[in-house]
Write a protein that holds these residues in place. Sequence first.
Motif, PDB file in Angstrom:
ATOM      1  N   GLU A   1       0.979  -1.296  -0.056  1.00 11.98           N
ATOM      2  CA  GLU A   1       0.121   0.145  -0.078  1.00 11.98           C
ATOM      3  C   GLU A   1       0.821   1.220  -0.071  1.00 11.98           C
ATOM      4  OE1 GLU A   1      -3.532   1.887   2.580  1.00 11.98           O
ATOM      5  OE2 GLU A   1      -3.043  -0.207   2.787  1.00 11.98           O
TER       6      GLU A   1
ATOM      7  N   ALA B   1      -7.915   1.633  -5.433  1.00  8.86           N
ATOM      8  CA  ALA B   1      -7.880   2.984  -4.665  1.00  8.86           C
ATOM      9  C   ALA B   1      -8.121   2.788  -3.324  1.00  8.86           C
ATOM     10  CB  ALA B   1      -8.563   4.138  -5.317  1.00  8.86           C
ATOM     11  N   VAL B   2      -7.590   3.491  -2.201  1.00  9.75           N
ATOM     12  CA  VAL B   2      -7.774   3.449  -0.918  1.00  9.75           C
ATOM     13  C   VAL B   2      -8.490   4.729  -0.689  1.00  9.75           C
ATOM     14  CG1 VAL B   2      -6.985   3.139   1.400  1.00  9.75           C
ATOM     15  CG2 VAL B   2      -6.210   1.606  -0.537  1.00  9.75           C
ATOM     16  N   GLY B   3      -9.646   4.884  -0.165  1.00  5.67           N
ATOM     17  CA  GLY B   3     -10.390   6.127  -0.217  1.00  5.67           C
ATOM     18  C   GLY B   3     -10.489   6.838  -1.185  1.00  5.67           C
TER      19      GLY B   3
ATOM     20  N   ARG C   1      -3.792   7.124  -3.308  1.00  3.91           N
ATOM     21  CA  ARG C   1      -3.400   5.866  -2.322  1.00  3.91           C
ATOM     22  C   ARG C   1      -4.035   4.743  -2.923  1.00  3.91           C
ATOM     23  NH1 ARG C   1      -1.431   4.598   2.425  1.00  3.91           N
ATOM     24  NH2 ARG C   1      -1.221   6.674   3.112  1.00  3.91           N
ATOM     25  N   VAL C   2      -3.268   3.691  -3.387  1.00  2.00           N
ATOM     26  CA  VAL C   2      -3.492   2.396  -3.839  1.00  2.00           C
ATOM     27  C   VAL C   2      -3.113   1.259  -2.876  1.00  2.00           C
ATOM     28  CG1 VAL C   2      -3.571   3.365  -6.128  1.00  2.00           C
ATOM     29  CG2 VAL C   2      -1.214   2.367  -5.120  1.00  2.00           C
ATOM     30  N   LYS C   3      -3.660   0.136  -3.209  1.00  2.00           N
ATOM     31  CA  LYS C   3      -3.424  -1.180  -2.311  1.00  2.00           C
ATOM     32  C   LYS C   3      -3.357  -2.265  -3.147  1.00  2.00           C
ATOM     33  CE  LYS C   3      -5.409  -3.613   1.466  1.00  2.00           C
ATOM     34  NZ  LYS C   3      -6.605  -3.830   2.559  1.00  2.00           N
ATOM     35  N   TYR C   4      -2.444  -3.175  -2.995  1.00  2.00           N
ATOM     36  CA  TYR C   4      -2.398  -4.456  -3.938  1.00  2.00           C
ATOM     37  C   TYR C   4      -2.464  -5.518  -2.869  1.00  2.00           C
ATOM     38  CZ  TYR C   4      -1.129  -8.390  -6.799  1.00  2.00           C
ATOM     39  OH  TYR C   4      -1.135  -9.578  -7.420  1.00  2.00           O
ATOM     40  N   SER C   5      -3.495  -6.498  -2.899  1.00  3.59           N
ATOM     41  CA  SER C   5      -3.620  -7.684  -2.044  1.00  3.59           C
ATOM     42  C   SER C   5      -2.829  -8.868  -2.676  1.00  3.59           C
ATOM     43  CB  SER C   5      -5.054  -7.847  -1.629  1.00  3.59           C
ATOM     44  OG  SER C   5      -5.723  -6.839  -0.935  1.00  3.59           O
TER      45      SER C   5
END
Length: 112
Positions: free
Chosen positions: A18, A57-59, A65-69
């Motif tokens: 993230e 995108a996070v928020g 802001r990005v997140k990779y799971s």
Amino acid sequence: MPHVDFEIKQNDTSPALEGILRDGFGSPIDITGATVVLNTRLQPGGTVKVSGGSMGAVGSAVNGRVKYSWVAADTDTAGIYEAEIQITFSNGKIRTIPAKGYFIVDVTDDIA
């Protein structure tokens, strides 16, 4: 060993990768309507491991802001990986972060 930007153990899927995507001036990149993907390969310039891994995108997308799971196949092979994030904007233009070089992901082998 190169500077490592993210560490995870082999076969782990947590924590997520993230961060905030920033331009050359340090300002967040607005990713509203964009497709953002993660690409990794074994260093140096080796086999591609993650190709087009969707980052969400996070928020607010305006804040970049990005997140990779991670999924199990992403971390099943220990090694040092070069990584980049590719943004395809709604107008079709493409931007890769970082613009020069890569960020480094260390998948450390586990004991058992």
